[in-house]
Write a protein that holds these residues in place. Structure first.
Motif: not given
Ligand SMILES: NC(=O)c1ccc[n+]([C@@H]2O[C@H](COP(=O)([O-])OP(=O)(O)OC[C@H]3O[C@@H](n4cnc5c(N)ncnc54)[C@H](OP(=O)(O)O)[C@@H]3O)[C@@H](O)[C@H]2O)c1
Length: 271
Positions: A14, A37, A67, A157, A190, A192, A195
């Motif tokens: 999500t 979640r 979760d 992180y 990225t 999203t 950040n």
């Molecule tokens: N965005 C960036 O700049 C960036 C850069 C490098 C790497 N990444 C990595 O890419 C991945 C995705 O990032 P994103 O930007 O898409 O983040 P995001 O939009 O914040 O999404 C995070 C996702 O993780 C889920 N999540 C968080 N805690 C959870 C838990 N306890 N149990 C189950 N699901 C959980 C959230 O689901 P809920 O609906 O439950 O909240 C959501 O689907 C992450 O591993 C991040 O570290 C991101």
């Protein structure tokens, strides 16, 4: 990997990157199990995937509200995988906490380490026996540039993503005589909602580029098609900086030292 009818489990489905991955996999005909979640968000995504597809290939996804920090949540994911089967696991779930280390709460620090590292490791272990049943199984761990470059403002992180990179490398080597292929994909910043505004303002001030989640999803599709475990870093100059940091960390120490006043300014800014 030929995606048609492949059974792929995606955590973090999500989130910004997860949604992009889910859309690209659905359009290629994969059977998706989507984990997050929030049941409402998962259901809306599942509905979108069925109606949005242009290829006419997409299957109705399975949604698993869970979760992954909890044993019960991981057991729910395992039960769904047992029922529907699994050929690939994409560990995308993650959380971030930006701020000076001295100001972070115990909850923030443990949440980052738990979701990004401990829960991801435990979920992978839980699903491993099911992955062994697939003729050509794959694990993709979504890391980060910050899994190779320690960056001020992201101490916990970075610790979690350095750990995830180590986990991936060790597991890839341990499974190298099996049919399970293990990849590590490290996006740079990225666009999203992970950040916060403060992080986006800091990236602007530092001149850090940010990718679209679709670019990350395309890279996931690309690594899934590789027959051997990959370590991929996205973005230029980030992939060069990762190499320089490995060989000559003093150069990166000095570069980040110059940026430290700017980073501190945003790390200490009111939300
Ligand atoms: N965005 C960036 O700049 C960036 C850069 C490098 C790497 N990444 C990595 O890419 C991945 C995705 O990032 P994103 O930007 O898409 O983040 P995001 O939009 O914040 O999404 C995070 C996702 O993780 C889920 N999540 C968080 N805690 C959870 C838990 N306890 N149990 C189950 N699901 C959980 C959230 O689901 P809920 O609906 O439950 O909240 C959501 O689907 C992450 O591993 C991040 O570290 C991101």
């Amino acid at each position: 990997m030929d995606f048609d009818n492949k059974r792929i489990l995606l955590t973090g489905a999500t989130g910004g990157i997860g949604i992009a991955i889910a859309k690209q996999l659905a359009a290629r005909g994969a059977y998706l199990t989507l984990v997050g979640r929030d049941q409402g968000k998962l259901q809306r995504l599942a509905d979108d995937l069925i109606t949005d597809t242009e290829s006419g290939k997409s299957h109705s996804p399975v949604i698993v509200p869970a979760d992954i920090n909890t044993q019960a949540g991981r057991a729910r994911v395992a039960a769904a995988s047992e029922l529907h089967g699994i050929d690939a696991l994409i560990n995308t779930a993650g959380v971030q906490a930006f701020g000076l280390f001295e100001n972070q709460t115990e909850t923030q620090i443990s949440d980052v380490i738990n979701v990004n590292l401990t829960a991801t490791i435990l979920l992978t272990q839980t699903l491993l026996p099911l992955l062994y049943r697939s003729a050509q199984a794959t694990i993709v761990n979504i890391g980060s540039t910050f899994g190779s470059i320690g960056h001020p403002g992201f101490v916990a992180y970075c610790a979690s993503k350095f750990g995830l990179r180590g986990f991936t490398e060790a597991l890839r080597r341990e499974l190298s005589d099996s049919d399970i292929c293990v990849h590590y994909l490290a996006p740079r910043a990225t666009r999203t909602t992970m950040n916060s505004d403060r992080v986006n303002l800091m990236n602007d001030a530092l001149g850090n580029a940010m990718d679209d989640p679709d670019e990350v999803a395309r890279a996931v599709i690309a690594v899934l098609q590789k027959p051997h475990g990959q370590r991929r870093f996205l973005g230029w100059p980030e992939k060069l900086l990762v190499k320089i940091n490995g060989l000559f960390p003093g150069i990166v120490d000095r570069a980040l030292g110059k940026q430290l006043p700017t980073i501190r300014q945003f790390a200490c800014m009111d939300k």
